[in-house]
Design a protein around this motif. Structure first.
Motif, mmCIF file in Angstrom:
data_model
loop_
_atom_site.group_PDB
_atom_site.id
_atom_site.type_symbol
_atom_site.label_atom_id
_atom_site.label_comp_id
_atom_site.label_asym_id
_atom_site.label_seq_id
_atom_site.Cartn_x
_atom_site.Cartn_y
_atom_site.Cartn_z
ATOM 1 N N TYR A 177 0.861 -1.186 0.000
ATOM 2 C CA TYR A 177 0.000 0.000 0.000
ATOM 3 C C TYR A 177 0.900 1.241 0.000
ATOM 4 O O TYR A 177 1.000 1.961 0.997
ATOM 5 N N PRO A 178 1.570 1.529 -1.092
ATOM 6 C CA PRO A 178 2.574 2.602 -1.090
ATOM 7 C C PRO A 178 2.022 3.965 -0.692
ATOM 8 O O PRO A 178 2.574 4.623 0.200
ATOM 9 N N LEU A 179 0.947 4.390 -1.321
ATOM 10 C CA LEU A 179 0.407 5.716 -1.028
ATOM 11 C C LEU A 179 -0.312 5.727 0.317
ATOM 12 O O LEU A 179 -0.122 6.637 1.128
ATOM 13 N N LEU A 180 -1.129 4.729 0.578
ATOM 14 C CA LEU A 180 -1.930 4.728 1.797
ATOM 15 C C LEU A 180 -1.066 4.614 3.048
ATOM 16 O O LEU A 180 -1.289 5.320 4.038
ATOM 17 N N MET A 181 -0.078 3.736 3.033
ATOM 18 C CA MET A 181 0.783 3.608 4.206
ATOM 19 C C MET A 181 1.643 4.859 4.393
ATOM 20 O O MET A 181 1.963 5.231 5.529
ATOM 21 N N ALA A 182 2.003 5.521 3.302
ATOM 22 C CA ALA A 182 2.689 6.806 3.443
ATOM 23 C C ALA A 182 1.773 7.805 4.142
ATOM 24 O O ALA A 182 2.202 8.528 5.056
ATOM 25 N N ALA A 183 0.506 7.851 3.748
ATOM 26 C CA ALA A 183 -0.448 8.774 4.377
ATOM 27 C C ALA A 183 -0.650 8.446 5.844
ATOM 28 O O ALA A 183 -0.750 9.352 6.686
ATOM 29 N N TRP A 184 -0.735 7.144 6.166
ATOM 30 C CA TRP A 184 -0.915 6.746 7.565
ATOM 31 C C TRP A 184 0.223 7.234 8.454
ATOM 32 O O TRP A 184 0.036 7.431 9.654
ATOM 33 N N LYS A 185 1.410 7.413 7.874
ATOM 34 C CA LYS A 185 2.543 7.910 8.640
ATOM 35 C C LYS A 185 2.667 9.440 8.518
ATOM 36 O O LYS A 185 2.821 10.141 9.519
ATOM 37 N N ILE A 186 2.627 9.952 7.301
ATOM 38 C CA ILE A 186 2.872 11.380 7.093
ATOM 39 C C ILE A 186 1.854 12.233 7.844
ATOM 40 O O ILE A 186 2.222 13.225 8.502
ATOM 41 N N ALA A 187 0.572 11.876 7.779
ATOM 42 C CA ALA A 187 -0.474 12.732 8.361
ATOM 43 C C ALA A 187 -0.300 12.922 9.868
ATOM 44 O O ALA A 187 -0.265 14.066 10.345
ATOM 45 N N PRO A 188 -0.192 11.863 10.671
ATOM 46 C CA PRO A 188 -0.002 12.115 12.108
ATOM 47 C C PRO A 188 1.362 12.680 12.457
ATOM 48 O O PRO A 188 1.487 13.468 13.402
ATOM 49 N N VAL A 189 2.395 12.298 11.710
ATOM 50 C CA VAL A 189 3.737 12.842 11.969
ATOM 51 C C VAL A 189 3.724 14.361 11.817
ATOM 52 O O VAL A 189 4.219 15.105 12.684
ATOM 53 N N LEU A 190 3.156 14.861 10.715
ATOM 54 C CA LEU A 190 3.109 16.293 10.492
ATOM 55 C C LEU A 190 2.111 16.983 11.414
ATOM 56 O O LEU A 190 2.371 18.086 11.919
ATOM 57 N N ALA A 191 0.973 16.346 11.644
ATOM 58 C CA ALA A 191 -0.031 16.944 12.533
ATOM 59 C C ALA A 191 0.545 17.188 13.920
ATOM 60 O O ALA A 191 0.278 18.218 14.546
ATOM 61 N N ALA A 192 1.353 16.243 14.396
ATOM 62 C CA ALA A 192 1.928 16.350 15.732
ATOM 63 C C ALA A 192 3.070 17.355 15.805
ATOM 64 O O ALA A 192 3.573 17.639 16.893
ATOM 65 N N GLY A 193 3.512 17.890 14.657
ATOM 66 C CA GLY A 193 4.537 18.913 14.656
ATOM 67 C C GLY A 193 5.934 18.427 14.355
ATOM 68 O O GLY A 193 6.909 19.165 14.549
ATOM 69 N N ASN A 194 6.048 17.201 13.865
ATOM 70 C CA ASN A 194 7.348 16.656 13.490
ATOM 71 C C ASN A 194 7.638 16.896 12.018
ATOM 72 O O ASN A 194 6.742 17.203 11.230
ATOM 73 N N THR A 195 8.883 16.680 11.627
ATOM 74 C CA THR A 195 9.264 16.605 10.216
ATOM 75 C C THR A 195 9.713 15.171 9.937
ATOM 76 O O THR A 195 9.892 14.374 10.865
ATOM 77 N N LEU A 196 9.893 14.817 8.658
ATOM 78 C CA LEU A 196 10.190 13.417 8.376
ATOM 79 C C LEU A 196 11.033 13.232 7.134
ATOM 80 O O LEU A 196 11.048 14.079 6.236
ATOM 81 N N VAL A 197 11.698 12.074 7.115
ATOM 82 C CA VAL A 197 12.374 11.547 5.933
ATOM 83 C C VAL A 197 11.772 10.179 5.674
ATOM 84 O O VAL A 197 11.791 9.314 6.552
ATOM 85 N N LEU A 198 11.221 9.981 4.480
ATOM 86 C CA LEU A 198 10.506 8.754 4.156
ATOM 87 C C LEU A 198 11.247 7.967 3.084
ATOM 88 O O LEU A 198 11.665 8.524 2.065
ATOM 89 N N LYS A 199 11.403 6.664 3.345
ATOM 90 C CA LYS A 199 11.925 5.749 2.329
ATOM 91 C C LYS A 199 10.787 4.866 1.842
ATOM 92 O O LYS A 199 10.311 4.000 2.566
ATOM 93 N N PRO A 200 10.327 5.062 0.600
ATOM 94 C CA PRO A 200 9.321 4.135 0.067
ATOM 95 C C PRO A 200 9.979 2.823 -0.333
ATOM 96 O O PRO A 200 11.205 2.745 -0.479
ATOM 97 N N SER A 201 9.182 1.793 -0.520
ATOM 98 C CA SER A 201 9.723 0.541 -1.048
ATOM 99 C C SER A 201 10.388 0.802 -2.390
ATOM 100 O O SER A 201 9.863 1.536 -3.237
ATOM 101 N N GLU A 202 11.539 0.179 -2.594
ATOM 102 C CA GLU A 202 12.239 0.336 -3.877
ATOM 103 C C GLU A 202 11.419 -0.238 -5.033
ATOM 104 O O GLU A 202 11.632 0.132 -6.191
ATOM 105 N N GLN A 203 10.462 -1.105 -4.735
ATOM 106 C CA GLN A 203 9.633 -1.699 -5.790
ATOM 107 C C GLN A 203 8.480 -0.792 -6.201
ATOM 108 O O GLN A 203 8.037 -0.848 -7.349
#
Length: 503
Positions: A177-203
């Protein structure tokens, strides 16, 4: 390969129109996304991105290095302070804008996801819709966070509880679930006031990179960064990096162990959403028609490449024959095909040749162990990595196919004699993500659900999710929660400030 027991073996429906799902203009830039822009990689090594329906290479992305990660972490660290100081209302408004941007590009993102993963378009469209809802929920939740009330808990001292962002979060997302699992992480991470570096699956990096492209003008530079590459290099560097305050991964149990080990040296927080082997406990009083119909979706959604899939049925021996007949009828009716072959396609290919070999290997070993395929049972004609939707019966207790996560379009069926046996066998797996109970007895449903050792237990349904309620497992399925206000808690830290006010 099919079995003689299946008079109507599955075939792969091919697209009548030779036009590809996506064109060159639909693809995101084939680079890393760092500090608000797409940047050139540190090396010229690339990774082929393959359409699993056709086995064609549809893009190439850079193979990231530790140097690329360090550059992205530096950008996230520089952006962390200003982003954390933004009011919840301001972060909420930006997340709503992100949701609007995703919603406005639903059709493009769904086609891109299907081309990269082989998902039926109905699944990819649903993924985009759930991603939009995740951002909308977190945008609202961050403005209504609750905590222990300020008060005097020690004489002459006022206690105030603060929720603070952690800082820089390293995120590793899976291929299913490339897009959905990214959203599940990005949305609360940013909402809580953090920044992030994301590695998607190479596939399956394409929708994550497209997401970054679509929202680049909305988010401040450095708040969101994406580095392509392999787990052994990019993921490992994120997990060990001294400036990364937490690592959050959705992936395999093996990946979770590796990340937790690498994170230990810096004592950073770890959030793991790992595998599942969901038992489906069907009692003699269950609505068998409803259960079989639900498993047509819950067992084979996303071609069974779903950690919460209804993949292991435990059915009371008195109704096993009738239930298997109904389930096999549902499974034989599934439409297998390329995503461009029609809106009614329900099952696509395995994501890669390696995963195809893994799934068919399970089926070959199951046959040698005496398990019988009531329908399906093996590979379908290529091109593409297609496996026939399969129901395995005559499954003894402890069989490999009933204990290990196959992660494909395969459902096993076992029988039991009483409640205690059903609970014992349902719990006798190393993973504890989700389960379901099927019964018309309300007292039984409450009792059995309480005795099952799984993070989510459905009653008379399976694989129904909502942004308001948590998702996460027990045992080998990891720890931490996605979705709901519990995810916001995961990405914050609690500070107690006590004021002496005695006079």
């Amino acid at each position: 390969m099919t079995t003689a027991a299946d008079p109507t073996p599955a075939t792969v429906r091919r697209a009548a129109d030779p036009s590809p799902l996506i064109g060159a203009a639909d693809l995101p830039p084939a680079r890393h996304f760092v500090d608000g822009t797409f940047v050139e990689p540190s090396t010229d090594r690339v990774i082929d991105v393959v359409d699993p329906s056709t086995e064609d290479v549809i893009a190439r992305v850079p193979e990231g290095t530790a140097e690329d990660v360090d550059r992205a972490v530096a950008a996230a660290l520089a952006a962390a302070g200003p982003w954390a100081r933004r009011l919840p209302r301001e972060r909420s408004e930006l997340l709503h804008a992100v949701a609007d941007r995703l919603a406005g590009n639903t059709e493009l993102l769904a086609r891109l996801e299907s081309a990269n993963t082989g998902k039926p378009l109905a699944v990819s469209t649903d993924d985009v819709g759930q991603a939009v809802d995740t951002f909308r929920f977190m945008a609202g939740a961050v403005r209504a966070a609750t905590s222990l009330a300020a008060g005097e808990y020690a004489e002459n001292h006022l206690s105030v509880i603060l929720r603070e962002p952690l800082g820089v979060i390293g995120v590793i997302t899976p291929w299913n679930y490339p897009l959905l699992m990214a959203a599940w992480k990005i949305a609360p991470v940013l909402a809580a006031g953090n920044t992030l570096v994301l590695k998607p699956s190479e596939q399956t990096p394409l929708t994550t990179l497209k997401f970054a492209e679509l929202v680049a003008d909305l988010l401040p530079a450095g708040v969101l960064n994406v580095v392509n590459g392999y787990g052994a290099t990019v993921g490992a560097r994120l997990a060990e990096h001294p400036d990364v305050d937490m690592i959050a991964l959705t992936g395999s149990v093996g990946s979770g162990r590796a990340v937790a080990r690498a994170a230990a040296d810096t004592l950073k927080r770890v959030h793991l959403e790992l595998g599942g082997k969901a038992p489906v406990v069907v009692f003699e009083d269950a609505d068998l028609t409803a259960a079989a119909s639900a498993l047509r979706v819950a067992g084979f959604w996303n071609s069974g490449q779903e950690c919460g899939a209804a993949c292991r049925v435990l059915v009371h021996e008195s109704v096993a024959g009738e239930f298997i007949e109904r389930l096999v009828g549902e499974v034989r009716a599934l439409v297998v095909g390329e995503p461009a072959a029609g809106a009614d396609v329900e099952v696509g290919p395995m994501v890669s040749k390696a995963h195809f070999d893994r799934v068919t290997g399970f089926l070959e070993r199951a046959k040698k162990e005496g398990l019988r395929a009531a329908t399906g049972g093996g590979a379908l004609d290529g091109p593409g990595h297609f496996v026939a939707p399969t129901v395995l019966v005559d499954v003894p207790e402890g069989a490999e196919a009933a204990r290990e996560e196959i992660f494909g379009p395969v459902v096993t069926v076992e029988t039991f004699t009483d409640e205690d046996e059903a609970v014992r066998r349902a719990n006798d797996v190393p993973l504890g993500l989700s389960a379901s109970v099927w019964t018309e007895n309300a007292r039984r449903s409450h009792d059995i659900a309480a005795r099952l050792d799984f993070g989510t237990v459905w009653v008379n349904s399976h694989l129904v999710l909502a942004s308001e309620v948590p998702w996460g497992g027990f045992k080998g399925s990891g720890y931490g929660r996605d979705l709901s206000i519990y995810a916001l808690d995961d990405y914050t830290r609690t500070k107690h400030v006590m004021h002496h006010h005695g006079r």
